[in-house]
Design a protein around this motif. Sequence first.
Motif, PDB file in Angstrom:
ATOM      1  N   LEU A   1       6.120  21.581   6.155  1.00  0.00           N
ATOM      2  CA  LEU A   1       5.551  20.963   7.639  1.00  0.00           C
ATOM      3  C   LEU A   1       4.504  19.720   7.198  1.00  0.00           C
ATOM      4  N   PRO A   2       4.713  18.690   7.852  1.00  0.00           N
ATOM      5  CA  PRO A   2       3.537  17.734   7.466  1.00  0.00           C
ATOM      6  C   PRO A   2       2.197  18.068   7.925  1.00  0.00           C
ATOM      7  N   VAL A   3       1.312  17.731   7.100  1.00  0.00           N
ATOM      8  CA  VAL A   3      -0.252  17.975   7.427  1.00  0.00           C
ATOM      9  C   VAL A   3      -1.099  16.685   7.115  1.00  0.00           C
ATOM     10  N   SER A   4      -2.205  16.444   7.540  1.00  0.00           N
ATOM     11  CA  SER A   4      -3.185  15.578   7.560  1.00  0.00           C
ATOM     12  C   SER A   4      -4.297  16.026   6.574  1.00  0.00           C
ATOM     13  N   VAL A   5      -4.694  15.124   5.637  1.00  0.00           N
ATOM     14  CA  VAL A   5      -5.676  15.486   4.459  1.00  0.00           C
ATOM     15  C   VAL A   5      -6.315  14.273   4.494  1.00  0.00           C
ATOM     16  N   ASP A   6      -7.773  14.439   3.655  1.00  0.00           N
ATOM     17  CA  ASP A   6      -8.536  13.213   3.323  1.00  0.00           C
ATOM     18  C   ASP A   6      -7.727  12.524   2.113  1.00  0.00           C
ATOM     19  N   THR A   7      -7.828  11.175   2.454  1.00  0.00           N
ATOM     20  CA  THR A   7      -7.462  10.422   1.562  1.00  0.00           C
ATOM     21  C   THR A   7      -8.151   9.075   1.247  1.00  0.00           C
ATOM     22  N   GLU A   8      -8.378   8.467   0.183  1.00  0.00           N
ATOM     23  CA  GLU A   8      -9.053   7.304   0.114  1.00  0.00           C
ATOM     24  C   GLU A   8      -7.980   6.411  -0.912  1.00  0.00           C
ATOM     25  N   ILE A   9      -7.830   5.029  -0.296  1.00  0.00           N
ATOM     26  CA  ILE A   9      -6.766   4.346  -1.261  1.00  0.00           C
ATOM     27  C   ILE A   9      -7.769   2.926  -1.440  1.00  0.00           C
ATOM     28  N   ARG A  10      -7.575   2.262  -2.260  1.00  0.00           N
ATOM     29  CA  ARG A  10      -8.160   1.052  -2.706  1.00  0.00           C
ATOM     30  C   ARG A  10      -7.150   0.315  -3.933  1.00  0.00           C
ATOM     31  N   ASN A  11      -7.356  -0.931  -3.787  1.00  0.00           N
ATOM     32  CA  ASN A  11      -6.613  -1.667  -4.499  1.00  0.00           C
ATOM     33  C   ASN A  11      -7.562  -2.359  -5.625  1.00  0.00           C
ATOM     34  N   GLN A  12      -7.078  -2.501  -7.115  1.00  0.00           N
ATOM     35  CA  GLN A  12      -7.910  -2.780  -8.075  1.00  0.00           C
ATOM     36  C   GLN A  12      -6.761  -3.353  -8.880  1.00  0.00           C
ATOM     37  N   ASP A  13      -6.913  -4.753  -8.980  1.00  0.00           N
ATOM     38  CA  ASP A  13      -6.202  -5.503 -10.022  1.00  0.00           C
ATOM     39  C   ASP A  13      -4.893  -5.362 -10.057  1.00  0.00           C
ATOM     40  N   GLY A  14      -4.374  -5.231  -8.684  1.00  0.00           N
ATOM     41  CA  GLY A  14      -2.961  -4.787  -8.505  1.00  0.00           C
ATOM     42  C   GLY A  14      -2.268  -3.734  -8.605  1.00  0.00           C
ATOM     43  N   GLU A  15      -3.286  -2.688  -8.757  1.00  0.00           N
ATOM     44  CA  GLU A  15      -2.948  -1.277  -9.188  1.00  0.00           C
ATOM     45  C   GLU A  15      -3.637  -0.405  -7.833  1.00  0.00           C
ATOM     46  N   TRP A  16      -3.012   0.424  -7.243  1.00  0.00           N
ATOM     47  CA  TRP A  16      -3.442   1.092  -6.191  1.00  0.00           C
ATOM     48  C   TRP A  16      -4.255   2.716  -6.747  1.00  0.00           C
ATOM     49  N   LEU A  17      -5.452   2.769  -6.369  1.00  0.00           N
ATOM     50  CA  LEU A  17      -6.102   3.928  -6.749  1.00  0.00           C
ATOM     51  C   LEU A  17      -6.345   4.821  -5.579  1.00  0.00           C
ATOM     52  N   ILE A  18      -5.804   6.047  -5.950  1.00  0.00           N
ATOM     53  CA  ILE A  18      -5.851   7.021  -4.446  1.00  0.00           C
ATOM     54  C   ILE A  18      -6.654   8.223  -4.870  1.00  0.00           C
ATOM     55  N   ARG A  19      -7.387   8.722  -3.835  1.00  0.00           N
ATOM     56  CA  ARG A  19      -7.899  10.023  -4.032  1.00  0.00           C
ATOM     57  C   ARG A  19      -7.487  10.698  -2.945  1.00  0.00           C
ATOM     58  N   LEU A  20      -6.806  11.816  -3.254  1.00  0.00           N
ATOM     59  CA  LEU A  20      -6.095  12.870  -2.406  1.00  0.00           C
ATOM     60  C   LEU A  20      -6.741  14.196  -2.720  1.00  0.00           C
ATOM     61  N   SER A  21      -7.084  14.789  -1.366  1.00  0.00           N
ATOM     62  CA  SER A  21      -7.774  15.985  -1.448  1.00  0.00           C
ATOM     63  C   SER A  21      -6.655  17.091  -0.841  1.00  0.00           C
TER      64      SER A  21
ATOM     65  N   GLU B   1       0.698  -1.248  -0.004  1.00  0.00           N
ATOM     66  CA  GLU B   1      -0.049  -0.014  -0.041  1.00  0.00           C
ATOM     67  C   GLU B   1       0.772   1.263   0.078  1.00  0.00           C
ATOM     68  N   PRO B   2       0.448   2.175  -0.883  1.00  0.00           N
ATOM     69  CA  PRO B   2       1.413   3.358  -0.680  1.00  0.00           C
ATOM     70  C   PRO B   2       1.417   4.266   0.338  1.00  0.00           C
ATOM     71  N   LEU B   3       2.325   5.007   0.619  1.00  0.00           N
ATOM     72  CA  LEU B   3       2.560   6.068   1.686  1.00  0.00           C
ATOM     73  C   LEU B   3       2.260   7.111   0.944  1.00  0.00           C
ATOM     74  N   ILE B   4       1.487   7.891   1.682  1.00  0.00           N
ATOM     75  CA  ILE B   4       1.168   9.252   1.488  1.00  0.00           C
ATOM     76  C   ILE B   4       1.545  10.234   2.379  1.00  0.00           C
ATOM     77  N   ARG B   5       2.245  11.325   1.891  1.00  0.00           N
ATOM     78  CA  ARG B   5       3.034  12.146   2.883  1.00  0.00           C
ATOM     79  C   ARG B   5       2.286  13.757   2.184  1.00  0.00           C
ATOM     80  N   VAL B   6       1.960  14.657   2.944  1.00  0.00           N
ATOM     81  CA  VAL B   6       1.539  15.834   2.435  1.00  0.00           C
ATOM     82  C   VAL B   6       2.038  17.038   3.299  1.00  0.00           C
ATOM     83  N   PHE B   7       2.372  18.200   2.701  1.00  0.00           N
ATOM     84  CA  PHE B   7       3.215  19.238   3.532  1.00  0.00           C
ATOM     85  C   PHE B   7       2.620  20.524   2.943  1.00  0.00           C
TER      86      PHE B   7
END
Length: 697
Positions: free
Chosen positions: A666-686, A655-661
């Motif tokens: 400086l690091p911050v927290s944001v809304d994300t969604e991660i799911r695996n589909q057929d061996g590929e990771w789909l990431i929604r990043l806000s 699973e990918p690691l998501i960093r936002v600055f």
Amino acid sequence: MTKISLLTVVVAVLASSAPANDTALVLEDHSGKDPSARVTEGPTLRGEGFQVRLGRAGTLQVEIGTDWYVLETNLSFPGDPIGWNRLGEDPTTEGSEWRVDPPVGREDGILQAAKGKHHSIERKAAIAGHRVEVSDTITNLANQDLAILYRQEWAAPTPFQPLLLAGQEIAGIRKTSENPTALLGQSDSGLGWLAEDDILRLQMEAAASANLLRISVSHFALRPGESHTFRYALYPRQKGGDYWSFINQARRDWKVNFTVQGPFDYFDLTRDMDLVRDRERLKAYLERKKLGVVAFSPWVDYDNYNYRTGRPTSREELKALGREARDAFKSVAPEILCIGCIEGNLVSLPPQAQKALWDSSPDRPQNQYPLSEPQMEILRSFDLPWNDCLLVNEDGRCRYELYYRGSGDRRIPMIAIAVYAAPGNGQHRYWMDQARFLIEEVGLDGLYIDQFSLAFNDSQRYSHENWDGRTVDVNPSAGEIARRYTDGALVGIEARRELAEYVLARGKYMLANTFPAVERMQSVPIHRFNESEWSFNLFGWEEGDKPPLAAYPCEGHLSTPISLGVRPGRDGDSRAAENYARLIHKAAIAYLRHGLLYYHYGTSIPEEGPGAGQYGALNHMFPITPLEIREGAVIGQERIVTCVSGEFRLKKRTEPLIRVFDIRGLPVSVDTEIRNQDGEWLIRLSLRDWAEIGVIE
């Protein structure tokens, strides 16, 4: 249908840096004819969703769905006034004996030839998968050197939308060899245009308005009996195909998506040797500011002031410093690449020559100057290894750079002379000697070279003591050669290739300032960047607003997608220190707006106090093997770097690691969604668009 009988576009902004006969780019009279008249007969090539037709008179037409784009081509010949031969409607020019043969369809494409008293042209158009490849071979049939103004005139029945030149919505552009593109659009289609051969790239100019585009080569000549082939590719695009899809396809075709190392910065071995000799401090330095590539200065033989001794650094001193620093860096960061620096086109003169030139005109401000005639006499008195490659202006004078290093009673003037490399000449030999010194004697991991392509600046590019057989100024009224000279960007191509091949053959790393300007260097897997810091006023837009589009970063769209960073306060703005971290990350966001990543330029972000912050996303951008570049993002195999929200895909086992600055790193927290589909990771990043940077890896 929009019909334009007379259109004049004067691009005056281009005149200031143009050669003598380039007072403006003008797109003008079509004698009352409709330049976009459709070609209905002629051999036709059919591709997926498009077709290409050549008409009897020489017009080339690209049809995409219900839209069409028409090309007519003009070639000048000398006369009183200048004459023109044409592939297009009404091709006969009085007195030229011009004859256009009917186009012939073959399995490998469509061929068409035309011939006159002065020159001939043979055109070939062929479909190569998703693109159309066109070549125009022009031959000088005269018994003397012949200037030829080569002009492509594109038209459509409706105004182009979009109309982009080198990625920008501008009316005209010249010398855009790093990004030699145009993108034309209509309601249901688009057509990308890409220059491919070296001359077309190096001399390309363009002017456009409404439904007309002219692409010109205005400094071209041939010797008797010689030929040159202009080559360009057309990218038919279905509705919805934008600039970035065109550019990414061109990047794949040109094979420029190789792995980019980083982060990068320079490191002065005479100012900062105390850090090198304190391993714990050096380790902490590299843990906070991660570096994958570090370029040591002083440079070899140029800009080599030693801040400890107050004098230029000898090669023996540089060898000792370089080896010590290499060992120290690798002891705390074994994978780091330690490289040396050389200058591409400015060479330090011997101390006696520097003193004599300084004494002849002391106390001038730091700048570049043409030598006076007395200074030329001084220069001629020295037997220099670069006497066969000195850059000479129209007045027969060389160009020198005066700069100062040190301060107080240690401030010294340093003088370098402008030269150009060509196979076997003094500067080519000097490059190879410097490269061998850094790699074989000092034992470094490669080299950085400054001002490499020579296509970036006219005053440091052209030399007037010889003719390269192609580059001229043309009398615009009579079409005759007004001046012959040498283009250093052209004649140095093979010297540049040899230097790069020497470095790469030894498994070393090479980084060059300036993006590739010619075909023969385009896919050579060395790292390229340009200096884009002067493209922006970093206080000119609010955090969270989309940064402005700038010309210089657009030059990187067909190369390694990196640009050298900014030095806050470089312009004397008193606000820079208290906003240091913000300005660094704001610049990184401005580069991402152009699809580019950030290389440091002496960055030192304070940990506390005014201007404090961290390195944030800048520590996590590399290595990256680009798959796509976009407005606001670079999509790579290993990671994705973005400053805009969106949905992204990344192929990896875990699973990918998501960093936002944020804007201070400086690091911050944001809304994300991660799911695996057929061996590929789909990431929604806000994200907070244009104010935060996210890294998915």
